[in-house]
Design a protein around this motif. Sequence first.
Motif, PDB file in Angstrom:
ATOM      1  N   TRP A 264       0.836  -1.194   0.000  1.00  0.00           N
ATOM      2  CA  TRP A 264       0.000   0.000   0.000  1.00  0.00           C
ATOM      3  C   TRP A 264       0.882   1.259   0.000  1.00  0.00           C
ATOM      4  O   TRP A 264       1.134   1.870   1.043  1.00  0.00           O
ATOM      5  CB  TRP A 264      -0.937  -0.013   1.204  1.00  0.00           C
ATOM      6  N   TYR A 265       1.326   1.610  -1.209  1.00  0.00           N
ATOM      7  CA  TYR A 265       2.199   2.775  -1.375  1.00  0.00           C
ATOM      8  C   TYR A 265       1.529   3.872  -2.200  1.00  0.00           C
ATOM      9  O   TYR A 265       2.165   4.852  -2.566  1.00  0.00           O
ATOM     10  CB  TYR A 265       3.512   2.345  -2.046  1.00  0.00           C
ATOM     11  N   GLY A 266       0.245   3.693  -2.487  1.00  0.00           N
ATOM     12  CA  GLY A 266      -0.469   4.661  -3.319  1.00  0.00           C
ATOM     13  C   GLY A 266      -0.989   5.863  -2.548  1.00  0.00           C
ATOM     14  O   GLY A 266      -0.660   6.075  -1.370  1.00  0.00           O
ATOM     15  N   ILE A 267      -1.819   6.646  -3.218  1.00  0.00           N
ATOM     16  CA  ILE A 267      -2.360   7.875  -2.632  1.00  0.00           C
ATOM     17  C   ILE A 267      -3.208   7.553  -1.405  1.00  0.00           C
ATOM     18  O   ILE A 267      -3.859   6.507  -1.335  1.00  0.00           O
ATOM     19  CB  ILE A 267      -3.178   8.662  -3.685  1.00  0.00           C
ATOM     20  N   ARG A 268      -3.202   8.453  -0.441  1.00  0.00           N
ATOM     21  CA  ARG A 268      -4.026   8.330   0.763  1.00  0.00           C
ATOM     22  C   ARG A 268      -5.112   9.405   0.718  1.00  0.00           C
ATOM     23  O   ARG A 268      -4.845  10.536   0.324  1.00  0.00           O
ATOM     24  CB  ARG A 268      -3.165   8.521   2.019  1.00  0.00           C
ATOM     25  N   VAL A 269      -6.322   9.054   1.138  1.00  0.00           N
ATOM     26  CA  VAL A 269      -7.434  10.017   1.159  1.00  0.00           C
ATOM     27  C   VAL A 269      -8.169   9.917   2.493  1.00  0.00           C
ATOM     28  O   VAL A 269      -8.217   8.847   3.107  1.00  0.00           O
ATOM     29  CB  VAL A 269      -8.422   9.786  -0.005  1.00  0.00           C
ATOM     30  N   THR A 270      -8.753  11.056   2.914  1.00  0.00           N
ATOM     31  CA  THR A 270      -9.521  11.063   4.159  1.00  0.00           C
ATOM     32  C   THR A 270     -10.298  12.367   4.293  1.00  0.00           C
ATOM     33  O   THR A 270     -10.091  13.310   3.519  1.00  0.00           O
ATOM     34  CB  THR A 270      -8.605  10.872   5.386  1.00  0.00           C
ATOM     35  N   ASP A 271     -11.173  12.422   5.288  1.00  0.00           N
ATOM     36  CA  ASP A 271     -11.915  13.634   5.653  1.00  0.00           C
ATOM     37  C   ASP A 271     -12.618  14.272   4.444  1.00  0.00           C
ATOM     38  O   ASP A 271     -12.609  15.492   4.277  1.00  0.00           O
ATOM     39  CB  ASP A 271     -10.965  14.644   6.311  1.00  0.00           C
ATOM     40  N   SER A 272     -13.237  13.467   3.620  1.00  0.00           N
ATOM     41  CA  SER A 272     -13.991  13.960   2.469  1.00  0.00           C
ATOM     42  C   SER A 272     -15.314  14.540   2.949  1.00  0.00           C
ATOM     43  O   SER A 272     -15.858  14.116   3.967  1.00  0.00           O
ATOM     44  CB  SER A 272     -14.265  12.824   1.480  1.00  0.00           C
ATOM     45  N   SER A 273     -15.862  15.509   2.193  1.00  0.00           N
ATOM     46  CA  SER A 273     -17.151  16.077   2.610  1.00  0.00           C
ATOM     47  C   SER A 273     -17.947  16.624   1.439  1.00  0.00           C
ATOM     48  O   SER A 273     -17.381  17.078   0.445  1.00  0.00           O
ATOM     49  CB  SER A 273     -16.946  17.174   3.669  1.00  0.00           C
ATOM     50  N   VAL A 274     -19.266  16.558   1.588  1.00  0.00           N
ATOM     51  CA  VAL A 274     -20.223  17.165   0.663  1.00  0.00           C
ATOM     52  C   VAL A 274     -21.236  17.892   1.545  1.00  0.00           C
ATOM     53  O   VAL A 274     -21.881  17.270   2.386  1.00  0.00           O
ATOM     54  CB  VAL A 274     -20.938  16.122  -0.210  1.00  0.00           C
ATOM     55  N   GLU A 275     -21.357  19.209   1.369  1.00  0.00           N
ATOM     56  CA  GLU A 275     -22.264  20.005   2.178  1.00  0.00           C
ATOM     57  C   GLU A 275     -23.215  20.815   1.328  1.00  0.00           C
ATOM     58  O   GLU A 275     -22.804  21.376   0.319  1.00  0.00           O
ATOM     59  CB  GLU A 275     -21.494  20.971   3.077  1.00  0.00           C
ATOM     60  N   ILE A 276     -24.481  20.886   1.731  1.00  0.00           N
ATOM     61  CA  ILE A 276     -25.450  21.789   1.123  1.00  0.00           C
ATOM     62  C   ILE A 276     -25.419  23.076   1.940  1.00  0.00           C
ATOM     63  O   ILE A 276     -25.591  23.046   3.158  1.00  0.00           O
ATOM     64  CB  ILE A 276     -26.873  21.185   1.130  1.00  0.00           C
ATOM     65  N   CYS A 277     -25.219  24.216   1.271  1.00  0.00           N
ATOM     66  CA  CYS A 277     -25.025  25.492   1.961  1.00  0.00           C
ATOM     67  C   CYS A 277     -26.103  26.487   1.552  1.00  0.00           C
ATOM     68  O   CYS A 277     -25.897  27.285   0.613  1.00  0.00           O
ATOM     69  CB  CYS A 277     -23.641  26.050   1.645  1.00  0.00           C
ATOM     70  N   PRO A 278     -27.268  26.492   2.220  1.00  0.00           N
ATOM     71  CA  PRO A 278     -28.343  27.412   1.837  1.00  0.00           C
ATOM     72  C   PRO A 278     -27.983  28.884   2.021  1.00  0.00           C
ATOM     73  O   PRO A 278     -28.364  29.733   1.228  1.00  0.00           O
ATOM     74  CB  PRO A 278     -29.494  27.007   2.776  1.00  0.00           C
ATOM     75  N   ALA A 279     -27.245  29.190   3.088  1.00  0.00           N
ATOM     76  CA  ALA A 279     -26.886  30.587   3.363  1.00  0.00           C
ATOM     77  C   ALA A 279     -25.657  30.996   2.554  1.00  0.00           C
ATOM     78  O   ALA A 279     -24.873  30.150   2.114  1.00  0.00           O
ATOM     79  CB  ALA A 279     -26.619  30.770   4.853  1.00  0.00           C
ATOM     80  N   GLY A 280     -25.489  32.288   2.366  1.00  0.00           N
ATOM     81  CA  GLY A 280     -24.403  32.792   1.523  1.00  0.00           C
ATOM     82  C   GLY A 280     -23.095  32.951   2.243  1.00  0.00           C
ATOM     83  O   GLY A 280     -22.571  34.053   2.373  1.00  0.00           O
ATOM     84  N   ASP A 281     -22.539  31.829   2.730  1.00  0.00           N
ATOM     85  CA  ASP A 281     -21.282  31.910   3.467  1.00  0.00           C
ATOM     86  C   ASP A 281     -20.217  30.952   2.947  1.00  0.00           C
ATOM     87  O   ASP A 281     -19.248  30.650   3.613  1.00  0.00           O
ATOM     88  CB  ASP A 281     -21.507  31.631   4.945  1.00  0.00           C
ATOM     89  N   THR A 282     -20.406  30.397   1.718  1.00  0.00           N
ATOM     90  CA  THR A 282     -19.444  29.430   1.192  1.00  0.00           C
ATOM     91  C   THR A 282     -18.237  30.137   0.608  1.00  0.00           C
ATOM     92  O   THR A 282     -17.242  29.517   0.341  1.00  0.00           O
ATOM     93  CB  THR A 282     -20.093  28.556   0.101  1.00  0.00           C
TER      94      THR A 282
END
Length: 282
Positions: A264-282
């Motif tokens: 296991w010498y390949g890329i590492r991934v973590t802490d992924s996220s998908v958020e819906i942001c109704p308010a104008g703060d993105t």
Amino acid sequence: MKKKAKAMGAAQSSDSIKRRSGSTGSSTSLSQVEMFPVFPLDILEEIFLNLPLHQVVCICRLVCHQWKGVADCDSLWRERCRREGYHLKDASKVPKDWRLFYYLCKQRRNLLKNPKGEEKLKKWEITDNGGDKWKVEKIKVPHPNEAVQINFITSYGLCRKMQLIDLSVEGYNPAFMDHFQPDIKISDWYAPRWDCGSEYEICVELLNQRKKPVQTFAPETIYFEQWNDQKWCQMTHVFRNYGPGVRYIRFAHGGKDTQFWAGWYGIRVTDSSVEICPAGDT
């Protein structure tokens, strides 16, 4: 005589209670009048503004017609949004339901399940499992977020995994998504090993009811050379003005090492996220 006096006193007491209740023929008891006093609407709204959300919706709203009317009033939830800093990102798109807008702002969260590998590979659909397959282990290099202690690791063959998010199941109804089109924020963290070259890829799609792409984010594959600094990198993207019809979000990412080393010498991934942001703060 004493019994007669007591009876007269009881009758007088009963008459006084009826007079205070407003009508001698009313069935409303004194205890009910005292328990649910009639407040001016502006005072009642101010009280509700200072109560937790669940108390307003699940308790106060059920007390009487007056309280229900105030709890359902747009002005209450519009003012609540203002006080808590939930501002419209587009003044021309006024919510049809301010209570729903407030609730979705309040409930903003990561829609991906098990994003940090704390439950191994649960909740993820493995679409490619090359080499020695996906593996989950503790991070070797500190992550910018100290709460992140685990990552997913790829092998010498292509490894990909994905999640399909049903927006309706998550509480985002079609009418809200079509009219308001809230920003959809994507984030993903990835890092190579220092002693082995690797590659990283990500593809996020907004899908319609038939699960056909409405909009896609798929940047070019990122390559890392051997003997790199193995630092964590963040990939971000915000979907805006994507039009009506979005019902699902498909998040997929992965990669591999580029030197075909067993293990296991390949890329590492973590802490992924998908958020819906109704308010104008993105």
